[in-house]
Design a protein around this motif. Structure first.
Motif, mmCIF file in Angstrom:
data_model
loop_
_atom_site.group_PDB
_atom_site.id
_atom_site.type_symbol
_atom_site.label_atom_id
_atom_site.label_comp_id
_atom_site.label_asym_id
_atom_site.label_seq_id
_atom_site.Cartn_x
_atom_site.Cartn_y
_atom_site.Cartn_z
ATOM 1 N N GLU A 1 2.092 6.774 -6.609
ATOM 2 C CA GLU A 1 1.094 7.910 -7.183
ATOM 3 C C GLU A 1 1.385 8.901 -6.411
ATOM 4 O O GLU A 1 0.600 10.458 -6.755
ATOM 5 N N GLY A 2 2.407 9.113 -5.657
ATOM 6 C CA GLY A 2 3.169 11.119 -5.128
ATOM 7 C C GLY A 2 2.668 11.130 -4.580
ATOM 8 O O GLY A 2 2.695 11.764 -3.894
ATOM 9 N N LYS A 3 1.803 10.439 -3.654
ATOM 10 C CA LYS A 3 0.897 10.495 -2.003
ATOM 11 C C LYS A 3 2.093 9.689 -1.079
ATOM 12 O O LYS A 3 1.332 10.090 0.054
ATOM 13 N N ALA A 4 3.566 9.680 -1.110
ATOM 14 C CA ALA A 4 4.270 9.582 0.061
ATOM 15 C C ALA A 4 5.447 9.473 -0.292
ATOM 16 O O ALA A 4 5.423 9.842 -1.863
ATOM 17 N N PRO A 5 6.438 9.553 0.496
ATOM 18 C CA PRO A 5 7.546 9.714 0.319
ATOM 19 C C PRO A 5 8.210 9.540 -1.185
ATOM 20 O O PRO A 5 7.914 7.899 -1.101
ATOM 21 N N LYS A 6 9.107 9.503 -2.155
ATOM 22 C CA LYS A 6 9.705 8.531 -3.581
ATOM 23 C C LYS A 6 10.965 8.297 -2.647
ATOM 24 O O LYS A 6 10.881 7.258 -3.891
ATOM 25 N N ILE A 7 11.484 8.418 -1.559
ATOM 26 C CA ILE A 7 12.487 6.623 -1.526
ATOM 27 C C ILE A 7 11.457 5.062 -1.223
ATOM 28 O O ILE A 7 12.142 4.527 -1.421
ATOM 29 N N PHE A 8 10.310 6.032 -1.223
ATOM 30 C CA PHE A 8 9.144 4.387 -1.079
ATOM 31 C C PHE A 8 9.348 3.951 -2.337
ATOM 32 O O PHE A 8 8.808 2.787 -2.129
ATOM 33 N N SER B 1 0.627 -0.735 -0.138
ATOM 34 C CA SER B 1 -0.052 -0.128 0.483
ATOM 35 C C SER B 1 1.432 1.014 0.326
ATOM 36 O O SER B 1 0.819 2.517 -0.293
ATOM 37 N N LEU B 2 1.930 1.610 0.939
ATOM 38 C CA LEU B 2 2.643 2.445 0.930
ATOM 39 C C LEU B 2 3.884 2.860 -0.080
ATOM 40 O O LEU B 2 3.507 3.802 -0.635
ATOM 41 N N PHE B 3 3.590 1.642 -0.763
ATOM 42 C CA PHE B 3 4.641 1.525 -2.169
ATOM 43 C C PHE B 3 3.828 1.904 -3.476
ATOM 44 O O PHE B 3 4.435 3.095 -4.304
#
Length: 349
Positions: free
Chosen positions: A162-169, A155-157
């Motif tokens: 989708e740009g809804k979490a930091p790009k590092i993930f 889910s985090l990935f």
């Protein structure tokens, strides 16, 4: 419970009459029995997650159009059967005022000591079964933890893509595993160690309240999303009977799930409103997610200026042509041995 036990006792439904099938809570009479039932329903809401996780494996499953419908049906019928029959057996074998059961909860005994299944086996004088239950609880905990880590990391990935979490993930290792997502989820799971002390267990109960509300909101949103998709299918003339899988009792089941989960999300912390039961911390952790979700949703809409699409504007085809091509060219790999074949057949693959 029908007499085939060391005591030779046929239990019947004696405990449904004395002390009764419903344990009163806070009040006596019908109101107390209803609140007792409601409290059980709230606790059961914590375990509502599970069947929905099956769908998250669709993106990594072989031949999903064949495998996933079998998995959906298998999970639904198994969980429904186990929960209903399990609750029935417990209600027949163990009264709610059993001294061993009430003492286990009052003393906060760890492990399966407070399990009504273990209490039932002790009452029946079956010595080996409680040990088996402990082993099954360990296996179940490992299985649940494995599922949660998988689903949470994926889910985090997906959010990161989708740009809804930091790009590092979005980074993965050579095997395609989102390693940073997995590490982040494993770090959060260390909160489970709060259970080792009595004071910290209170903090853990707050997290349980947060998770329960989150899961109920999640299910309500899924039902709402299905209803929007169902309407779009009708508007665009898409025949659901031609799809690989079609849910039954729709859209009534989705409406039932949406209304029920929404109500339960608000009812989850009702005890703080009873006379003498007010607790600021319990109120905050019971209703925090209900306040946070609209803020996140509306904030995202305002910041990203995303639009609410009408039924005729939705893309119901997506990547269906690519999936059709994959399904046509799919060749089932031969089973490695008899055990592999039996395992796959048993679990719907």
């Amino acid at each position: 419970m029908l007499g085939g036990n060391p005591l030779g006792d046929r239990f019947g439904f004696r405990y449904w009459n004395n002390p009764g099938s419903f344990a009163p809570l806070y009040y006596e009479g019908n109101l107390g029995r209803f609140l007792g039932f409601l409290q059980c329903l709230i606790q059961a809401s914590f375990t509502i997650a599970g069947p929905d996780y099956v769908s998250m494996a669709a993106g990594e499953a072989e031949n999903p159009r064949v495998v996933m419908p079998k998995a959906y049906n298998a999970v639904f019928y198994r969980l429904t059967t186990f929960f209903i029959l399990g609750a029935l057996c417990v209600g027949i074998n163990v009264p709610y005022n059993d001294p061993e059961l009430t003492a286990a909860f009052a003393n906060g005994e760890p492990g399966a000591a407070a399990s009504p299944y273990v209490v039932a086996m002790n009452r029946l004088r079956i010595s080996v079964l409680p040990d088996i239950v402990n082993a099954l609880v360990l296996a179940s905990a490992f299985s649940a933890g494995n599922s949660y880590v998988y689903c949470a990391s994926r889910s985090l990935f997906g959010m990161a893509l989708e740009g809804k979490a930091p790009k590092i993930f979005t980074r993965t290792n050579r095997q395609g595993v989102p390693i940073y997502c997995v590490l982040a989820v494993l770090a959060i799971s260390l909160l489970a160690f709060l259970q080792v002390s009595a004071g910290s267990a209170t903090v853990l109960s707050w997290f349980v309240s947060l998770i329960t509300a989150s899961q109920l909101i999640n299910f309500a949103v899924m039902c709402f999303t299905f209803l929007a998709w169902y309407k779009a299918c009708n508007v665009q003339g898409l025949d659901r009977s031609k799809l690989p899988y079609r849910a039954f009792w729709q859209p009534y089941a989705a409406w039932y799930g949406f209304v029920g989960c929404t109500i339960m999300a608000f009812v989850g912390g009702y005890t703080v409103f009873l006379p003498g039961q007010w607790s600021a911390s319990s109120f905050v952790f019971s209703y925090f997610m209900i306040g946070l979700c609209p803020v996140l949703f509306i904030g995202w809409k305002l910041i990203k200026k995303s639009k609410w699409r009408k039924p005729h504007e939705l893309d119901l085809r997506g990547e269906v042509e690519e999936i059709d091509e994959y399904t046509r060219n799919f060749v089932q790999a031969p089973y490695r041995n008899f055990a592999d074949k039996w395992f796959n057949k048993a679990f719907g693959a």
